[in-house]
Design a protein around this motif. Structure first.
Motif, PDB file in Angstrom:
ATOM      1  N   MET A  90      48.925  83.399  12.118  1.00 52.86           N
ATOM      2  CA  MET A  90      49.599  82.243  12.680  1.00 52.86           C
ATOM      3  C   MET A  90      51.106  82.349  12.448  1.00 52.86           C
ATOM      4  O   MET A  90      51.876  82.135  13.367  1.00 52.86           O
ATOM      5  N   HIS A  91      51.480  82.677  11.213  1.00 51.90           N
ATOM      6  CA  HIS A  91      52.904  82.770  10.898  1.00 51.90           C
ATOM      7  C   HIS A  91      53.582  83.884  11.688  1.00 51.90           C
ATOM      8  O   HIS A  91      54.721  83.726  12.137  1.00 51.90           O
ATOM      9  N   LEU A  92      52.893  84.990  11.865  1.00 46.77           N
ATOM     10  CA  LEU A  92      53.466  86.108  12.601  1.00 46.77           C
ATOM     11  C   LEU A  92      53.655  85.744  14.077  1.00 46.77           C
ATOM     12  O   LEU A  92      54.681  86.085  14.669  1.00 46.77           O
ATOM     13  N   LEU A  93      52.713  85.038  14.651  1.00 45.80           N
ATOM     14  CA  LEU A  93      52.854  84.587  16.036  1.00 45.80           C
ATOM     15  C   LEU A  93      54.052  83.658  16.174  1.00 45.80           C
ATOM     16  O   LEU A  93      54.866  83.802  17.087  1.00 45.80           O
ATOM     17  N   HIS A  94      54.151  82.700  15.278  1.00 44.37           N
ATOM     18  CA  HIS A  94      55.231  81.717  15.329  1.00 44.37           C
ATOM     19  C   HIS A  94      56.596  82.363  15.099  1.00 44.37           C
ATOM     20  O   HIS A  94      57.573  82.026  15.750  1.00 44.37           O
ATOM     21  N   SER A  95      56.664  83.313  14.202  1.00 46.14           N
ATOM     22  CA  SER A  95      57.939  83.933  13.838  1.00 46.14           C
ATOM     23  C   SER A  95      58.442  84.913  14.893  1.00 46.14           C
ATOM     24  O   SER A  95      59.645  85.109  15.022  1.00 46.14           O
ATOM     25  N   THR A  96      57.543  85.534  15.647  1.00 45.30           N
ATOM     26  CA  THR A  96      57.941  86.601  16.568  1.00 45.30           C
ATOM     27  C   THR A  96      57.920  86.215  18.037  1.00 45.30           C
ATOM     28  O   THR A  96      58.548  86.880  18.854  1.00 45.30           O
ATOM     29  N   GLY A  97      57.147  85.204  18.394  1.00 46.13           N
ATOM     30  CA  GLY A  97      56.999  84.869  19.807  1.00 46.13           C
ATOM     31  C   GLY A  97      56.077  85.807  20.545  1.00 46.13           C
ATOM     32  O   GLY A  97      55.973  85.766  21.774  1.00 46.13           O
ATOM     33  N   ALA A  98      55.377  86.659  19.820  1.00 44.63           N
ATOM     34  CA  ALA A  98      54.452  87.607  20.453  1.00 44.63           C
ATOM     35  C   ALA A  98      53.225  86.873  20.989  1.00 44.63           C
ATOM     36  O   ALA A  98      52.870  85.796  20.513  1.00 44.63           O
ATOM     37  N   ARG A  99      52.606  87.470  21.968  1.00 46.09           N
ATOM     38  CA  ARG A  99      51.348  86.945  22.491  1.00 46.09           C
ATOM     39  C   ARG A  99      50.226  87.332  21.533  1.00 46.09           C
ATOM     40  O   ARG A  99      50.291  88.378  20.886  1.00 46.09           O
ATOM     41  N   ILE A 100      49.176  86.522  21.491  1.00 46.48           N
ATOM     42  CA  ILE A 100      48.045  86.810  20.603  1.00 46.48           C
ATOM     43  C   ILE A 100      47.433  88.171  20.934  1.00 46.48           C
ATOM     44  O   ILE A 100      47.084  88.939  20.041  1.00 46.48           O
ATOM     45  N   SER A 101      47.340  88.515  22.200  1.00 46.52           N
ATOM     46  CA  SER A 101      46.759  89.810  22.576  1.00 46.52           C
ATOM     47  C   SER A 101      47.613  90.963  22.059  1.00 46.52           C
ATOM     48  O   SER A 101      47.086  92.008  21.679  1.00 46.52           O
ATOM     49  N   GLU A 102      48.933  90.779  22.032  1.00 48.67           N
ATOM     50  CA  GLU A 102      49.828  91.821  21.531  1.00 48.67           C
ATOM     51  C   GLU A 102      49.659  92.010  20.020  1.00 48.67           C
ATOM     52  O   GLU A 102      49.639  93.128  19.527  1.00 48.67           O
ATOM     53  N   ILE A 103      49.502  90.912  19.306  1.00 52.05           N
ATOM     54  CA  ILE A 103      49.324  90.963  17.850  1.00 52.05           C
ATOM     55  C   ILE A 103      47.980  91.601  17.501  1.00 52.05           C
ATOM     56  O   ILE A 103      47.895  92.454  16.613  1.00 52.05           O
ATOM     57  N   LEU A 104      46.931  91.205  18.205  1.00 55.88           N
ATOM     58  CA  LEU A 104      45.598  91.723  17.895  1.00 55.88           C
ATOM     59  C   LEU A 104      45.457  93.212  18.223  1.00 55.88           C
ATOM     60  O   LEU A 104      44.600  93.884  17.665  1.00 55.88           O
ATOM     61  N   ALA A 105      46.304  93.732  19.099  1.00 53.84           N
ATOM     62  CA  ALA A 105      46.229  95.148  19.473  1.00 53.84           C
ATOM     63  C   ALA A 105      46.985  96.053  18.500  1.00 53.84           C
ATOM     64  O   ALA A 105      46.849  97.277  18.567  1.00 53.84           O
ATOM     65  N   LEU A 106      47.739  95.482  17.570  1.00 50.81           N
ATOM     66  CA  LEU A 106      48.554  96.283  16.654  1.00 50.81           C
ATOM     67  C   LEU A 106      47.718  97.070  15.649  1.00 50.81           C
ATOM     68  O   LEU A 106      46.717  96.569  15.146  1.00 50.81           O
ATOM     69  N   ASP A 107      48.185  98.258  15.359  1.00 51.71           N
ATOM     70  CA  ASP A 107      47.687  99.029  14.230  1.00 51.71           C
ATOM     71  C   ASP A 107      48.700  98.877  13.103  1.00 51.71           C
ATOM     72  O   ASP A 107      49.879  98.574  13.349  1.00 51.71           O
ATOM     73  N   LEU A 108      48.272  99.109  11.889  1.00 52.65           N
ATOM     74  CA  LEU A 108      49.169  99.002  10.741  1.00 52.65           C
ATOM     75  C   LEU A 108      50.379  99.924  10.906  1.00 52.65           C
ATOM     76  O   LEU A 108      51.502  99.554  10.578  1.00 52.65           O
ATOM     77  N   SER A 109      50.163 101.097  11.450  1.00 52.25           N
ATOM     78  CA  SER A 109      51.261 102.059  11.631  1.00 52.25           C
ATOM     79  C   SER A 109      52.295 101.588  12.656  1.00 52.25           C
ATOM     80  O   SER A 109      53.395 102.138  12.716  1.00 52.25           O
TER      81      SER A 109
END
Length: 163
Positions: free
Chosen positions: A1-20
């Motif tokens: 939640m905090h990462l979405l709010h802080s970055t303005g990214a879409r949920i689909s973009e956040i969920l597709a991220l790898d740690l790297s």
């Protein structure tokens, strides 16, 4: 939640991220948005603690995904799905009437609204990954509090002419 709010990214973009994909030292990551457009997202210092806590205590290290989930019966670990993330959101806001009906995408609107006047509209457009400024303007609402702040600041800059 905090990462979405802080970055303005879409949920689909956040969920597709790898740690790297996350540059933890520089607090940024690159996403692939609509129409396969890449853009950088940046997060604030106060998100670092949340992210580090998640990485240390909750993320399953057996796969590359940034956000992970383990199936309750098979114990298989995979990327966190939208359905599971949404269920967590619903559980989190349960009992808070002011937040009923909130969506992940509302955090993107909040991101835009909070940054109106803090940066140029073209910079905000780039951060949000919009093709046009008109689309960014749909996300950036001026709240009555912000309107009052701007009005008060303007009063200080306008000469009084003795009245």
């Amino acid at each position: 939640m905090h990462l979405l709010h802080s970055t303005g990214a879409r949920i689909s973009e956040i969920l597709a991220l790898d740690l790297s994909d996350v540059d933890i030292e520089n607090r940024k990551f690159q996403v692939i948005g609509k129409r396969n457009k890449q853009r950088w997202c940046f997060y604030s210092e106060n998100i670092v603690n949340c992210l580090n806590n998640y990485l240390k205590y909750y993320r399953h290290s057996s796969i590359s995904a940034l956000f992970t989930a383990q199936q309750p019966f098979t114990k298989e670990v995979s990327h966190l799905s939208y359905a599971t993330a949404y269920k967590s959101l619903v559980d989190l806001i349960d009992g808070t009437s002011e937040l009923q009906g909130i969506r992940f995408h509302d955090l993107r609107h909040t991101f835009g609204t909070e940054r109106v006047g803090l940066m140029g509209i073209d910079e905000l457009r780039a951060l949000m990954g919009h093709e046009t400024i008109q689309m960014t303007l749909r996300y950036s609402k001026v709240t009555s509090k912000r309107a009052e702040e701007v009005a008060q600041a303007a009063f200080k800059k306008i000469p009084t002419y003795g009245y």
